[in-house]
Design a protein around this motif. Structure first.
Motif, short mmCIF file in Angstrom:
data_model
loop_
_atom_site.label_atom_id
_atom_site.label_comp_id
_atom_site.label_asym_id
_atom_site.label_seq_id
_atom_site.Cartn_x
_atom_site.Cartn_y
_atom_site.Cartn_z
N TRP A 137 54.30 47.45 70.88
CA TRP A 137 52.91 47.86 71.08
C TRP A 137 52.80 49.38 71.10
CZ3 TRP A 137 48.08 48.85 71.41
CH2 TRP A 137 47.54 49.58 72.45
N THR A 138 53.70 50.05 71.82
CA THR A 138 53.67 51.51 71.88
C THR A 138 53.87 52.11 70.50
OG1 THR A 138 54.55 51.44 74.13
CG2 THR A 138 54.73 53.53 72.94
N ALA A 139 54.87 51.61 69.76
CA ALA A 139 55.14 52.13 68.43
C ALA A 139 53.97 51.88 67.48
CB ALA A 139 56.42 51.49 67.88
N TYR A 140 53.39 50.70 67.55
CA TYR A 140 52.26 50.35 66.69
C TYR A 140 51.07 51.28 66.95
CZ TYR A 140 48.22 47.69 64.94
OH TYR A 140 47.06 47.31 64.30
N ALA A 141 50.73 51.47 68.22
CA ALA A 141 49.60 52.34 68.55
C ALA A 141 49.89 53.78 68.14
CB ALA A 141 49.30 52.25 70.05
N GLY A 160 66.63 55.37 67.63
CA GLY A 160 66.14 54.28 66.79
C GLY A 160 66.62 52.90 67.17
N ALA A 161 67.60 52.79 68.07
CA ALA A 161 68.06 51.49 68.53
C ALA A 161 67.47 51.11 69.88
CB ALA A 161 69.59 51.46 68.63
N ALA A 168 59.71 50.86 65.98
CA ALA A 168 58.98 51.89 65.24
C ALA A 168 59.42 51.95 63.79
CB ALA A 168 59.17 53.25 65.92
N GLY A 169 60.72 51.83 63.53
CA GLY A 169 61.19 51.88 62.15
C GLY A 169 60.63 50.75 61.32
N PHE A 225 57.50 62.09 62.51
CA PHE A 225 58.58 62.04 63.49
C PHE A 225 58.08 61.31 64.72
CE2 PHE A 225 61.19 64.55 66.79
CZ PHE A 225 62.23 63.64 66.74
N VAL A 226 58.77 60.22 65.09
CA VAL A 226 58.49 59.48 66.31
C VAL A 226 59.61 59.84 67.29
CG1 VAL A 226 58.12 57.22 67.35
CG2 VAL A 226 57.48 57.61 64.96
#
Length: 340
Positions: A137-141, A160-161, A168-169, A225-226
């Protein structure tokens, strides 16, 4: 309200950690279940989330910090985090039914008494608990509202892991990214990221300068960049930024997982002239703070997206303290979730 449950177990902070949080810093206590008020549900927890930020919450210095985004803990306090459970008692007219599944913020215990206003009813039938408890949810938003991924973007995801990075990836790819790069701490995690999560390239922290590795992995620059890490990785991404790059900053593990003790201070040196010349956007972002109303959009979107919900599952409340320690030590992948 008829209630037969009288006692519960919960995990409490036993002592402030000295350095990295250890299982001995937490204790499992059996206690009387709080008396339910007229608007309270009694919930038998089935899953709850373990967050690395708990280490920061348990830091004694957190007591004196204004604006910390989660409540500081003192010895004797019960831990809390996102949970999913089954309603075992509820007041008439609450809108909830016995047997229904709800999400709520009182994990780290086997039973919880929760105000109905803090509970969200979940779909009937089988659910994917990681979709509700995880940080997809955090990555999507972050990638649809904090900043936006464009078709053809090169995206770099630090950690990334981890709980956010493992989602997010995948999300960036489905939103149109053509190349997705992640960073992690071990070759085993890197192989998992490319094999299961679809990363194109992975940067390893112990394989030389991050900036050199990122330049090789993204020779045409980084568009998005995330960031969950800060420090050297944020500086490297700024150096590799393409024109019009968008950075969304979600965490600073360099501070939260500092060996000497968790902190909310994460200094980094950036070349601000290059940020100006390249028209780089940097945004600090919290999905729950900035776009909480979009959570139903995430639930609907993820059902169609075919995501791999990366999750390290732990069975039993008694194993939760060790799981927190292992998560902070970087031994676990994706969302860390306890099943009761």
């Amino acid at each position: 309200m008829d209630r037969t449950v009288k006692r519960c177990r919960e995990v409490r902070l036993h002592a402030y950690p000295n350095g990295m949080i250890q299982p001995r810093d937490l204790s499992i206590v059996e206690t009387a279940l709080p008396e339910a008020g007229p608007n309270d549900l009694v919930v038998r927890n089935r899953w709850f989330r373990i967050s690395i930020s708990t280490r920061l919450m348990a830091n004694p210095d957190a007591q004196a910090v204004e604006g910390i985004p989660f409540p500081a803990l003192k010895p004797g306090d019960a831990l809390a985090d996102g949970a999913i459970g089954e309603v075992v008692a509820c007041p008439t007219g609450s809108g909830f039914a016995i047997g229904a599944l709800v999400s709520h913020p009182l994990g780290w215990r086997d039973y919880a008494v929760v105000d109905a206003g803090r509970c969200m009813a979940l779909d009937r039938g089988p659910i994917e608990p990681a979709a509700y408890l995880g940080h997809g949810w955090t990555a999507y938003a972050a990638l649809t509202r904090g900043i936006r991924v464009r078709t053809g973007d090169t995206v770099f995801v630090s950690s990334g892991a981890g709980a956010i990075g493992s989602m997010a990836g995948q999300i960036a790819r489905r939103l149109g990214a053509s190349r997705v790069i992640g960073s992690t701490s071990s070759q085993a995690k890197a192989d998992w990221m490319t094999g299961d999560l679809g990363y194109d390239a992975v940067i390893l922290r112990d394989r030389g300068l991050i900036a050199d590795q990122l330049r090789a992995a993204a020779p045409e620059g980084v568009d998005v960049f995330v960031d969950m890490v800060g420090g050297e990785q944020l500086a490297a991404a700024a150096e590799a930024a393409s024109e019009g790059a968008r950075f969304v900053l979600l965490g600073a593990l360099t501070a939260e997982l500092n060996v000497a003790g968790a902190s909310i201070v994460a200094p980094v040196q950036l070349d601000s002239f290059q940020l100006i010349l390249k028209d780089v956007t940097l945004r600090g972002y919290s999905a729950d703070r900035d776009h909480a109303e979009a959570f139903p959009d995430w639930i609907a979107w993820q059902r169609k997206a075919g995501l791999h919900f990366a999750c390290s599952k732990v069975a039993g409340l008694e194993n939760a303290p060790r799981a927190l320690h292992d998560a902070c030590e970087g031994r676990l992948k994706g969302l860390v979730m306890v099943e009761l």
